[in-house]
Write a protein that holds these residues in place. Structure first.
Motif, PDB file in Angstrom:
ATOM      1  N   LYS A 127      47.702   4.528 -15.741  1.00 15.63           N
ATOM      2  CA  LYS A 127      47.040   4.350 -14.443  1.00 15.63           C
ATOM      3  C   LYS A 127      45.618   4.885 -14.477  1.00 15.63           C
ATOM      4  O   LYS A 127      45.337   5.918 -15.070  1.00 15.63           O
ATOM      5  CB  LYS A 127      47.819   5.110 -13.357  1.00 15.63           C
ATOM      6  N   SER A 128      44.722   4.180 -13.795  1.00 16.69           N
ATOM      7  CA  SER A 128      43.350   4.671 -13.651  1.00 16.69           C
ATOM      8  C   SER A 128      43.331   5.822 -12.668  1.00 16.69           C
ATOM      9  O   SER A 128      44.264   6.008 -11.887  1.00 16.69           O
ATOM     10  CB  SER A 128      42.440   3.552 -13.134  1.00 16.69           C
ATOM     11  N   LYS A 129      42.233   6.579 -12.696  1.00 17.10           N
ATOM     12  CA  LYS A 129      42.074   7.697 -11.764  1.00 17.10           C
ATOM     13  C   LYS A 129      42.133   7.180 -10.326  1.00 17.10           C
ATOM     14  O   LYS A 129      42.700   7.819  -9.440  1.00 17.10           O
ATOM     15  CB  LYS A 129      40.740   8.394 -12.036  1.00 17.10           C
ATOM     16  N   ALA A 130      41.547   6.006 -10.110  1.00 14.94           N
ATOM     17  CA  ALA A 130      41.544   5.420  -8.767  1.00 14.94           C
ATOM     18  C   ALA A 130      42.969   5.097  -8.325  1.00 14.94           C
ATOM     19  O   ALA A 130      43.370   5.405  -7.197  1.00 14.94           O
ATOM     20  CB  ALA A 130      40.685   4.152  -8.742  1.00 14.94           C
ATOM     21  N   VAL A 131      43.717   4.496  -9.219  1.00 16.07           N
ATOM     22  CA  VAL A 131      45.070   4.038  -8.865  1.00 16.07           C
ATOM     23  C   VAL A 131      46.013   5.211  -8.612  1.00 16.07           C
ATOM     24  O   VAL A 131      46.989   5.085  -7.875  1.00 16.07           O
ATOM     25  CB  VAL A 131      45.599   3.083  -9.972  1.00 16.07           C
ATOM     26  N   LYS A 132      45.703   6.347  -9.187  1.00 14.83           N
ATOM     27  CA  LYS A 132      46.556   7.531  -8.945  1.00 14.83           C
ATOM     28  C   LYS A 132      46.547   7.932  -7.477  1.00 14.83           C
ATOM     29  O   LYS A 132      47.403   8.686  -7.033  1.00 14.83           O
ATOM     30  CB  LYS A 132      46.098   8.698  -9.830  1.00 14.83           C
ATOM     31  N   MET A 154      33.914   3.419  -6.282  1.00 16.61           N
ATOM     32  CA  MET A 154      32.494   3.567  -5.995  1.00 16.61           C
ATOM     33  C   MET A 154      31.840   4.551  -6.971  1.00 16.61           C
ATOM     34  O   MET A 154      30.734   4.313  -7.459  1.00 16.61           O
ATOM     35  CB  MET A 154      32.318   4.034  -4.550  1.00 16.61           C
ATOM     36  N   LEU A 155      32.538   5.630  -7.262  1.00 20.25           N
ATOM     37  CA  LEU A 155      32.000   6.600  -8.222  1.00 20.25           C
ATOM     38  C   LEU A 155      31.784   5.944  -9.589  1.00 20.25           C
ATOM     39  O   LEU A 155      30.787   6.201 -10.250  1.00 20.25           O
ATOM     40  CB  LEU A 155      32.942   7.801  -8.375  1.00 20.25           C
ATOM     41  N   GLU A 156      32.719   5.096  -9.992  1.00 21.40           N
ATOM     42  CA  GLU A 156      32.541   4.442 -11.295  1.00 21.40           C
ATOM     43  C   GLU A 156      31.312   3.532 -11.275  1.00 21.40           C
ATOM     44  O   GLU A 156      30.550   3.500 -12.237  1.00 21.40           O
ATOM     45  CB  GLU A 156      33.802   3.661 -11.721  1.00 21.40           C
ATOM     46  N   LEU A 157      31.112   2.831 -10.158  1.00 24.32           N
ATOM     47  CA  LEU A 157      29.914   1.983 -10.042  1.00 24.32           C
ATOM     48  C   LEU A 157      28.649   2.825 -10.137  1.00 24.32           C
ATOM     49  O   LEU A 157      27.674   2.436 -10.779  1.00 24.32           O
ATOM     50  CB  LEU A 157      29.937   1.220  -8.718  1.00 24.32           C
ATOM     51  N   PRO A 200      23.795   6.387  -6.109  1.00 26.03           N
ATOM     52  CA  PRO A 200      24.471   6.766  -7.350  1.00 26.03           C
ATOM     53  C   PRO A 200      24.294   8.245  -7.674  1.00 26.03           C
ATOM     54  O   PRO A 200      25.210   8.925  -8.113  1.00 26.03           O
ATOM     55  CB  PRO A 200      23.785   5.912  -8.412  1.00 26.03           C
ATOM     56  N   THR A 201      23.084   8.734  -7.448  1.00 27.85           N
ATOM     57  CA  THR A 201      22.800  10.128  -7.739  1.00 27.85           C
ATOM     58  C   THR A 201      23.594  11.054  -6.846  1.00 27.85           C
ATOM     59  O   THR A 201      24.275  11.967  -7.300  1.00 27.85           O
ATOM     60  CB  THR A 201      21.307  10.409  -7.499  1.00 27.85           C
ATOM     61  N   THR A 202      23.487  10.826  -5.551  1.00 28.97           N
ATOM     62  CA  THR A 202      24.013  11.790  -4.604  1.00 28.97           C
ATOM     63  C   THR A 202      25.537  11.763  -4.580  1.00 28.97           C
ATOM     64  O   THR A 202      26.190  12.785  -4.366  1.00 28.97           O
ATOM     65  CB  THR A 202      23.415  11.518  -3.210  1.00 28.97           C
ATOM     66  N   MET A 203      26.106  10.589  -4.834  1.00 36.48           N
ATOM     67  CA  MET A 203      27.562  10.517  -4.906  1.00 36.48           C
ATOM     68  C   MET A 203      28.049  11.113  -6.219  1.00 36.48           C
ATOM     69  O   MET A 203      29.192  11.541  -6.322  1.00 36.48           O
ATOM     70  CB  MET A 203      28.016   9.058  -4.878  1.00 36.48           C
ATOM     71  N   MET A 257      29.313  -0.704  -1.205  1.00 33.57           N
ATOM     72  CA  MET A 257      29.791  -1.072  -2.529  1.00 33.57           C
ATOM     73  C   MET A 257      29.132  -2.365  -3.008  1.00 33.57           C
ATOM     74  O   MET A 257      28.740  -2.479  -4.166  1.00 33.57           O
ATOM     75  CB  MET A 257      31.310  -1.227  -2.488  1.00 33.57           C
ATOM     76  N   LEU A 258      28.994  -3.315  -2.098  1.00 36.07           N
ATOM     77  CA  LEU A 258      28.321  -4.572  -2.466  1.00 36.07           C
ATOM     78  C   LEU A 258      26.889  -4.322  -2.924  1.00 36.07           C
ATOM     79  O   LEU A 258      26.427  -4.912  -3.887  1.00 36.07           O
ATOM     80  CB  LEU A 258      28.319  -5.549  -1.286  1.00 36.07           C
ATOM     81  N   GLU A 259      26.211  -3.402  -2.227  1.00 32.55           N
ATOM     82  CA  GLU A 259      24.831  -3.120  -2.652  1.00 32.55           C
ATOM     83  C   GLU A 259      24.806  -2.516  -4.050  1.00 32.55           C
ATOM     84  O   GLU A 259      23.956  -2.868  -4.879  1.00 32.55           O
ATOM     85  CB  GLU A 259      24.096  -2.228  -1.641  1.00 32.55           C
ATOM     86  N   LEU A 260      25.763  -1.634  -4.335  1.00 30.17           N
ATOM     87  CA  LEU A 260      25.841  -1.063  -5.682  1.00 30.17           C
ATOM     88  C   LEU A 260      26.088  -2.147  -6.725  1.00 30.17           C
ATOM     89  O   LEU A 260      25.498  -2.143  -7.806  1.00 30.17           O
ATOM     90  CB  LEU A 260      26.964  -0.021  -5.755  1.00 30.17           C
ATOM     91  N   CYS A 261      26.959  -3.078  -6.388  1.00 31.87           N
ATOM     92  CA  CYS A 261      27.264  -4.169  -7.320  1.00 31.87           C
ATOM     93  C   CYS A 261      26.029  -5.012  -7.596  1.00 31.87           C
ATOM     94  O   CYS A 261      25.717  -5.339  -8.743  1.00 31.87           O
ATOM     95  CB  CYS A 261      28.372  -5.057  -6.753  1.00 31.87           C
TER      96      CYS A 261
END
Lengths: 226, 226
Positions: A12-17, A128-131, B85-88, B128-132
């Motif tokens: 499992k990914s960290k997210a899925v946990k 989001m953190l992974e992005l 990305p930085t602040t998160m 999230m869309l903006e990050l993508c």
DNA sequence: TGATTTTTGTGATTTATATCACATTTTTAG
DNA sequence: CTAAAAATGTGATATAAATCACAAAAATCA
């Protein structure tokens, strides 16, 4: 090759946990697992995508067609999500993913994925953190690519294999010289020559695809200074 | 310069339009607006960050210190979020943001921002869309930067000013030749020479910082082919 | 307004690296 | 095992673009 048992999955990914049992069942229902041999394409630039891919095990290269050649944007080691920006966005893959080592990947239906984002903020937050991490890594990688010269870029990538992928100062390159050139953004010939230079300087030892790093410190200096 | 009235703000982001009144009040309580003149730093690489920045109006450059020089990673036009990305992530800015034109920015406390992500999935989804989008754009930009030669990169950036920033084939460059070189990743001298070449070819007309694009098609060809 | 600083343009030189050409080695297939 | 194909190494040459050096123009300041 279907897998409806995300709840008992050991990878499992960290997210899925963060998912509840009912949410895991939902995930399991629209999640299909597949194995990819080296060289096999997981998804292709230009094709439509309606799946998020969770890379459970293995190593893939993300490649992108440039104006002159194919470029390996980066290697991605499991565990990791692939295709999130594409599939959440305009649905057309902006790059290809190709297995470099034998890899196992789960295909998650985008609608299920979006549903999970909606109902579980902790899951959503991890994605989001992974992005965010990706974006920062990408900036770094781009700056080095543009400003360092080839010698430094090659050193950087040899170190990435050692420190981030194989955790050893000795490893078998999973790429041929051509792919290595695409990764370092140079020509095959230049890779050959510079590997020979690094060998002559007794910084590394090369035997075909087998690399042994003899002087990590000097390699790091080359990687940083250019 | 505090602003507790996000609810009546006319420059709400697409993400913020999803917020309920109570959520807007929460946002308003921890949101401070500031104006930046050209050249003023909004945040600095290496410094700690505990704010997400919403660029309401204006234009900023994101710069990153490379091994040899400062590089302008990209220009960001309002409306847009900066520093997510930085602040998160690890809280230390990985790049600097500097106003290029007079800009207005809202500083949002990271805890409030995280709270909003948690309670409002639609808000979270937009972010999230903006990050993508950022990630995909960044890949594209990087490939062009590495594979095109300077002539093509300069053309690309002249077109970005025309098509994405000023929506006109005639504009005043907001950067001097040095900054333009940092954006195109080359030297000031080369920028001068190539602008002269483009003028000679009657593709553009240059008068100090004023640029007029005479032949968009040819400029596009140069931008694509190299 | 004149003096000083900053920005910009242009020639000469150097250099990293791509490209071309071909030999050698390794891998794959029949 | 041999033949064909693919991958790799290495020298010679070409070239895009950096760097250096300095002049000219523009902007800033006192």
């Amino acid at each position: 090759m279907s897998n409806n048992f995300c709840s008992v999955c050991l990878l499992k990914s960290k997210a899925v946990k963060n998912l509840q049992n009912s949410e895991l069942d939902l995930l399991g229902e629209s999640c299909v697992q597949a194995i990819f041999e080296p060289g096999e394409t997981i998804f292709k630039q230009g094709a439509l995508s309606s799946n998020i891919i969770y890379l459970q095990t293995g190593l893939v290269k993300l490649t992108i067609k440039g104006p002159h050649r194919v470029q390996i944007m980066r290697l991605k080691k499991a565990p990791s999500y692939l295709g999130v920006p594409t599939t959440m966005g305009d649905k057309i893959n902006h790059y290809s993913a190709v297995a470099v080592e034998r890899s196992s990947a789960c295909f998650i239906d985008i609608n299920t994925f979006k549903e999970l984002l909606k109902v579980n903020p902790a899951f959503s937050y991890e994605i989001m953190l992974e992005l965010c991490r990706n974006e920062l890594e990408q900036y770094q990688r781009c700056v080095k690519l543009v400003q360092n010269q080839v010698y430094g870029r090659l050193a950087t990538n040899l170190l990435i294999f050692s420190e981030e992928i194989y955790n050893s100062n000795e490893y078998d390159l999973p790429l041929n010289r051509n792919d290595l050139a695409d990764l370092v953004c140079t020509s095959r010939e230049t890779v050959s020559r510079l590997l020979a230079d690094l060998t002559q300087e007794e910084i590394i030892e090369v035997n075909g695809k087998h690399i042994r790093i003899l002087d990590t410190e000097r390699l790091q200096t080359i990687s940083e200074k250019g």
